[in-house]
Design an enzyme around this catalytic site. Sequence first.
Site, PDB file in Angstrom:
ATOM      1  N   MET A   1       0.832  -1.188   0.000  1.00 29.75           N
ATOM      2  CA  MET A   1       0.000   0.000   0.000  1.00 29.75           C
ATOM      3  C   MET A   1       0.872   1.245   0.000  1.00 29.75           C
ATOM      4  SD  MET A   1      -1.324  -0.100   3.963  1.00 29.75           S
ATOM      5  CE  MET A   1      -2.241   1.410   3.821  1.00 29.75           C
ATOM      6  N   CYS A   2       0.413   2.286  -0.646  1.00 25.76           N
ATOM      7  CA  CYS A   2       1.075   3.586  -0.675  1.00 25.76           C
ATOM      8  C   CYS A   2       2.319   3.577  -1.550  1.00 25.76           C
ATOM      9  CB  CYS A   2       1.439   4.074   0.721  1.00 25.76           C
ATOM     10  SG  CYS A   2       0.084   4.046   1.916  1.00 25.76           S
ATOM     11  N   ARG A   3       2.729   4.743  -1.944  1.00 26.77           N
ATOM     12  CA  ARG A   3       3.987   5.005  -2.639  1.00 26.77           C
ATOM     13  C   ARG A   3       4.581   6.262  -2.019  1.00 26.77           C
ATOM     14  NH1 ARG A   3       5.699   0.759  -5.406  1.00 26.77           N
ATOM     15  NH2 ARG A   3       5.028   0.107  -3.321  1.00 26.77           N
ATOM     16  N   ASN A 115       5.354   3.185   4.155  1.00 27.93           N
ATOM     17  CA  ASN A 115       4.707   2.412   3.096  1.00 27.93           C
ATOM     18  C   ASN A 115       4.598   0.979   3.598  1.00 27.93           C
ATOM     19  OD1 ASN A 115       3.937   1.073   0.730  1.00 27.93           O
ATOM     20  ND2 ASN A 115       6.020   1.035  -0.064  1.00 27.93           N
TER      21      ASN A 115
END
Length: 256
Positions: A1-3, A115
Amino acid sequence: MCRHIAYVGPAVPLGEVLVEPAHGLYRQSWAPRRQRYGTVNADGFGVGWYADGDPVPARYRRAGPIWADLSFADLARVVRTGALVAAVRDATLAGADAEAAAAPYCAGRWLFSHNGAVGGWPGSLARLAARLPAEELLSLEARNDSALVWALVLHRLRDGDEPAQALADTVLDVAAAAPGSRLNLLLGDGETIAATAWGDTLWYLTGPGAGPGRARTVVASEPYDDDPGWREVPDRTVLAATRTDVLLTPLKEPPA
């Protein structure tokens, strides 16, 4: 998940790092190339940057997708900086924290992003949370796993740990308490970058910036272009970087 991404180098517009690259963080919000968990990073975004002569960064964070924010497009075009930390947040369960849950988190000169995800949250980290002073727990920016991980890192920084050591020790503590967690952490102070690769992708790029001999370093969840200079950080590694140097140190798995 996320960057997420961090940059130190010559002063450039925010957009040169975040928007203009063919596969920059802006595009990664809907079309990441190497994201292993989640698909669309539309539940918030943020960027923190440093102005000349001021060690305390400014931040711009929102709860919605980065592509829908026209004010950010203006900021990215005209605001220049020699150091930044930015992130886009994976679509997740609804919560009350809104933009407070969007990285980067901030304290003093520090900017922080996580992240990943903590397994068994929130019960898995109850014992670690109990080690923090009540004032630090009550000062959490949001009620999610990333905010608590940030509090654990910040506690070590305030005790005098070097950035890379603070990240490494926090990762080992959290991984021991919550096996299976993904803990790619990113920390900047305007001059240096520290990061961990633990369960997700992490890359770095070094070399000349805007002008001959003007060194810069970029550390990111994934490359923002096809420059052959990008190097992948091995899993279970802590990174410490300046504009000119990158040091990688392996991390050991915590005892079972």
